[in-house]
Design a protein around this motif. Structure first.
Motif, PDB file in Angstrom:
ATOM      1  N   LEU A 100      32.297  44.681  34.678  1.00  6.44           N
ATOM      2  CA  LEU A 100      31.618  44.399  35.932  1.00  6.44           C
ATOM      3  C   LEU A 100      32.018  43.009  36.387  1.00  6.44           C
ATOM      4  CD1 LEU A 100      28.148  45.730  34.819  1.00  6.44           C
ATOM      5  CD2 LEU A 100      29.412  46.657  36.767  1.00  6.44           C
ATOM      6  N   GLY A 101      31.973  42.780  37.681  1.00 10.34           N
ATOM      7  CA  GLY A 101      32.331  41.459  38.173  1.00 10.34           C
ATOM      8  C   GLY A 101      31.827  41.231  39.579  1.00 10.34           C
ATOM      9  N   PRO A 102      31.842  39.985  40.042  1.00 15.79           N
ATOM     10  CA  PRO A 102      31.312  39.655  41.369  1.00 15.79           C
ATOM     11  C   PRO A 102      32.214  40.102  42.509  1.00 15.79           C
ATOM     12  CG  PRO A 102      32.258  37.707  40.352  1.00 15.79           C
ATOM     13  CD  PRO A 102      32.301  38.788  39.313  1.00 15.79           C
ATOM     14  N   GLU A 103      33.531  40.088  42.277  1.00 20.19           N
ATOM     15  CA  GLU A 103      34.490  40.459  43.315  1.00 20.19           C
ATOM     16  C   GLU A 103      35.769  40.940  42.653  1.00 20.19           C
ATOM     17  OE1 GLU A 103      35.797  35.775  43.968  1.00 20.19           O
ATOM     18  OE2 GLU A 103      34.776  36.878  45.557  1.00 20.19           O
ATOM     19  N   SER A 104      36.711  41.414  43.469  1.00 15.84           N
ATOM     20  CA  SER A 104      37.892  42.085  42.928  1.00 15.84           C
ATOM     21  C   SER A 104      38.822  41.206  42.091  1.00 15.84           C
ATOM     22  CB  SER A 104      38.701  42.720  44.068  1.00 15.84           C
ATOM     23  OG  SER A 104      37.962  43.723  44.697  1.00 15.84           O
ATOM     24  N   PRO A 105      39.203  39.999  42.540  1.00 14.63           N
ATOM     25  CA  PRO A 105      40.261  39.263  41.828  1.00 14.63           C
ATOM     26  C   PRO A 105      40.039  39.085  40.329  1.00 14.63           C
ATOM     27  CG  PRO A 105      39.917  38.284  43.970  1.00 14.63           C
ATOM     28  CD  PRO A 105      38.848  39.317  43.807  1.00 14.63           C
ATOM     29  N   PRO A 106      38.882  38.604  39.867  1.00 11.14           N
ATOM     30  CA  PRO A 106      38.746  38.430  38.415  1.00 11.14           C
ATOM     31  C   PRO A 106      38.706  39.744  37.651  1.00 11.14           C
ATOM     32  CG  PRO A 106      36.671  37.938  39.528  1.00 11.14           C
ATOM     33  CD  PRO A 106      37.693  38.076  40.590  1.00 11.14           C
ATOM     34  N   VAL A 107      38.137  40.773  38.258  1.00  7.87           N
ATOM     35  CA  VAL A 107      38.064  42.064  37.579  1.00  7.87           C
ATOM     36  C   VAL A 107      39.452  42.689  37.474  1.00  7.87           C
ATOM     37  CG1 VAL A 107      37.108  44.390  37.650  1.00  7.87           C
ATOM     38  CG2 VAL A 107      35.693  42.441  38.309  1.00  7.87           C
ATOM     39  N   LEU A 108      40.210  42.658  38.549  1.00 11.17           N
ATOM     40  CA  LEU A 108      41.551  43.239  38.520  1.00 11.17           C
ATOM     41  C   LEU A 108      42.484  42.452  37.611  1.00 11.17           C
ATOM     42  CD1 LEU A 108      42.026  44.262  42.261  1.00 11.17           C
ATOM     43  CD2 LEU A 108      41.271  45.665  40.324  1.00 11.17           C
ATOM     44  N   ALA A 109      42.298  41.133  37.544  1.00  9.55           N
ATOM     45  CA  ALA A 109      43.099  40.330  36.625  1.00  9.55           C
ATOM     46  C   ALA A 109      42.802  40.720  35.177  1.00  9.55           C
ATOM     47  CB  ALA A 109      42.831  38.844  36.848  1.00  9.55           C
TER      48      ALA A 109
END
Length: 313
Positions: free
Chosen positions: A280-289
């Motif tokens: 889970l994450g706040p937004e796409s960039p850290p999750v996709l990374a």
């Protein structure tokens, strides 16, 4: 590799039977183009086989809005492995759309399939949209399906069924990422229904595991601790393989997930099918990374090669 003669434009080919009630109850005849009209049915079938020291596309059928360009071979560590990008000429998914994607990876073949961009599910005032995905890996096949995230807009209604068949010694790496909505606009869980089903079976048809997802904000909260919570992105990576001990793979995935600083965890899949991890994450960039790092780990574990930098616009 592809199935024998079949009417790919017949409703029975692209229509999913037993759509969840939370989606099916919105069935209607749109004031716009009805189901089955030109541009409302997207069909894409791809078959890959090992030939002459590399994997080649040997079967191909496409009907707009789903299509591909030619496969690319840009991985220096695996020059035999084609990368295929699925594109949609429609720019998004609309009410009444019915899509079907079939990918067949033959014995000993290897292929990576992704999408050109995020899948946008637009507002649907009448009816709903569906997508059927079938992924088949033959004996010792290696199939990666890592589409970009799905973004359900306010008022959208969508159901996807993914069917995976893994032959003896085969590996299927499958990623699924969904956003809570158009996060940049402050839109969260304003969709009407987002439902998915994943069924994974062996070559004999025995069910190895299933993973259903039902996000229906108007019926039940989706922001509890077992769901999205207050996060904006939910991402899952399934590594279906017998090439690596499941507990060893799950432990390695857990270490990478923990190192990302994002909430999540990893565990083994039922029936010795492999391992999976959910973030889970706040937004796409850290999750996709983090998802890219997990894919890299899975690749190194299964085929002993790192994941390349995927070339996208």
């Amino acid at each position: 590799m592809l199935a024998g003669p079949v009417n790919r434009l017949a409703a029975g080919h692209y229509t999913i039977d037993s759509v969840p009630a939370d989606v099916a109850r919105h069935a209607d005849v749109p004031d716009t183009l009805p189901v089955g009209s030109p541009g409302k049915v997207g069909v894409l079938e791809l078959a890959f086989e090992r030939r002459g020291g590399r994997t080649e596309l040997t079967g191909h059928f496409q009907k707009a809005p789903l299509q591909i360009m030619r496969p690319h071979y840009y991985d220096p560590a695996r020059p035999d492995l084609p990368y295929v990008m699925v594109m949609s000429t429609g720019g998004g998914v609309l009410q009444g759309d019915r899509h079907r994607l079939d990918v067949a990876c033959g014995a000993g073949a290897s292929v990576h399939v992704t999408t050109q961009a995020a899948t946008k599910l637009y507002r649907m005032e009448q009816d709903y949209a569906t997508q059927l995905v079938t992924l088949t890996a033959g004996p010792d096949g290696y199939l990666e399906y890592l589409p970009d995230p799905v973004i359900p807009f306010a008022g959208s209604r969508f159901y996807q069924r993914t069917l995976v068949s893994a032959g003896p010694g085969a590996t299927v790496i499958l990623g699924e990422t969904v956003l809570a909505g158009r996060l940049a606009r402050g839109e969260r869980h304003a969709y009407t229904a987002y439902c998915t089903d994943l069924d994974v079976r062996d070559a004999g048809g025995r069910l190895l595991f299933a993973d259903p997802l039902r996000l229906v904000p108007e019926r039940a909260p989706v922001t509890g601790p077992a769901m999205f919570g207050e996060h904006g992105v939910l991402s899952t990576l399934y590594v279906i393989t017998s090439a690596v001990p499941a507990d060893e793979l799950a432990g390695a995935l857990h270490e990478v997930a923990a190192g990302s600083g994002l909430p999540g965890g990893a565990s083994t899949l039922p029936n010795g099918a492999g391992a999976w991890v959910r973030l889970l994450g706040p937004e796409s960039p850290p999750v996709l990374a983090a998802l890219e790092r997990l894919w890299d780990l899975a690749r190194r574990a299964v085929i002993g090669q790192p994941a390349p930098d995927r070339r996208k616009p």
